[in-house]
Scaffold this active site. Sequence first.
Site, mmCIF file in Angstrom:
data_model
loop_
_atom_site.group_PDB
_atom_site.id
_atom_site.type_symbol
_atom_site.label_atom_id
_atom_site.label_comp_id
_atom_site.label_asym_id
_atom_site.label_seq_id
_atom_site.Cartn_x
_atom_site.Cartn_y
_atom_site.Cartn_z
ATOM 1 N N ASP A 94 -35.961 33.221 -0.391
ATOM 2 C CA ASP A 94 -35.821 32.432 0.838
ATOM 3 C C ASP A 94 -36.732 32.927 1.960
ATOM 4 O O ASP A 94 -37.903 32.597 2.009
ATOM 5 C CB ASP A 94 -34.338 32.432 1.247
ATOM 6 C CG ASP A 94 -34.031 31.457 2.374
ATOM 7 O OD1 ASP A 94 -34.938 30.720 2.785
ATOM 8 O OD2 ASP A 94 -32.886 31.425 2.852
ATOM 9 N N HIS B 298 -27.900 28.033 -0.923
ATOM 10 C CA HIS B 298 -26.922 28.854 -0.185
ATOM 11 C C HIS B 298 -25.498 28.519 -0.618
ATOM 12 O O HIS B 298 -24.869 29.308 -1.283
ATOM 13 C CB HIS B 298 -27.052 28.724 1.347
ATOM 14 C CG HIS B 298 -28.394 29.110 1.874
ATOM 15 N ND1 HIS B 298 -28.910 30.369 1.704
ATOM 16 C CD2 HIS B 298 -29.343 28.400 2.539
ATOM 17 C CE1 HIS B 298 -30.115 30.434 2.267
ATOM 18 N NE2 HIS B 298 -30.400 29.245 2.764
HETATM 19 ZN ZN ZN Z 1 -34.337 28.076 2.992
#
Ligand code: ZN
Length: 453
Positions: free
Chosen positions: A330, A279
Amino acid sequence: MTSTRWLAEYAWLPEQAEPTADVLIETVNDRITGVTPLTPAGRPDAGVDVLVDAVRLPGLTLPGLANAHSHAFHRALRGRTHAGRGDFWSWRDQMYAVAARLDPDSYLALARAVYAEMALAGITCVGEFHYLHHGPGGTRYADPNAMGAALVEAAAHAGIRLTLLDACYLTASVDGQPLTGPQLRFGDGDALRWAERVEEFSPEGGHARVGAAIHSVRAVPADQLATVAAWADHRDAPLHVHLSEQPAENDACRAVHGRTPTRLLAEHGVLRRSTTAVHATHPTSADVGLLSESRSGVCLCPTTERDLADGIGPARRMADAGIPLSLGSDSHAVIDPFEEARAVELDERLRTRRRGHFAPAELLTAASQAGHAALGWTDAGRIAVGDRADLVTVRLDSVRTAGVRAAGVWFAASAADVAQVVVDGRVLVRDGRHLTVDVPQELSAAIAEVTPR
Ligand SMILES: [Zn+2]
């Protein structure tokens, strides 16, 4: 020995800004042994004998795509949470409810279907960020790595390679609150016991390797970060960590430790070339500098970050600092490397109100070579001699891609346009169909098992 000659209408070769037309790709077993752009005289319509036995690949052939960040079981939440209100934290409660229902058998069935969905999208290698280790209440299975073994087996069934990033997950918050409820299944007690468990796990089959993960600064106390990093060093394994997905994580870390999550990781020796920060949506400028100096990579997960209202990470700023960018699906709100890659560029446009931040070849690198490297597969992700024989062929005659220039696939194609996928020299997907898994049927059945009726 299996020797194959493939004739790609277009192939995207390393260091090229655009695809090359008429490329002969030779493979022996799991390796690429020859890459030859043909001169006009060598083109198939010229009737050259040497090409009679070549397998035609109409469309654009890309190297294998890597999904560098996956939580396979989150796929069960697709279309069940997305219309709701709330934020990352309220979504997480729903995710925990699914986690509570999984066991090694149901996880094998679900992950097999999810990884086969990835194969259909052109993904030849996945990084599974794995923290659902134990049984209900945190009791260990007879084989304490039973859940990890299920994921390794699932990838073998689906036909893709896997790096099992086994995540250390010890606490519920930055200030060290203990795990409770569904989180108990994630915990090993302390980092040494995590390392002992992971050390015992050596997956069968050449398709899988084990890496390390620190779930986040919320989940691993500062004084135990170095233990995880040391295990990764000792095994020469990749190390991944969720980093600054939420401003709340930054605020809590500053309140407890007086520094950002990135600085905390840097001071405990977590950041290095084999580290990937997942991220990095809310880093400070100093954090970007620390990631760059340490030669860490960053895995962006744009479709999840938008779905969970996380924000837009500074992708161009990080790339300009020399940080390799990879991509992950994800939470699997969608599994589509093309959507993931174009979002890197399009999100930057929304932020800056200008176009043209990432060249198409940079998006390809993020989706292929950089992702493989982040997962420890340094011999994959390029159509080049010596690399693994992974070939992903995208149709240029679908309703979405008809009339598109080959380099434009990042802005036009979807996962549904992937016609053929070859992994380690073996055809896994042909005419858009997985050869061994009935993907929609298996997804439906596996998700029904683990979601409330
Ligand atoms: Zn994750």
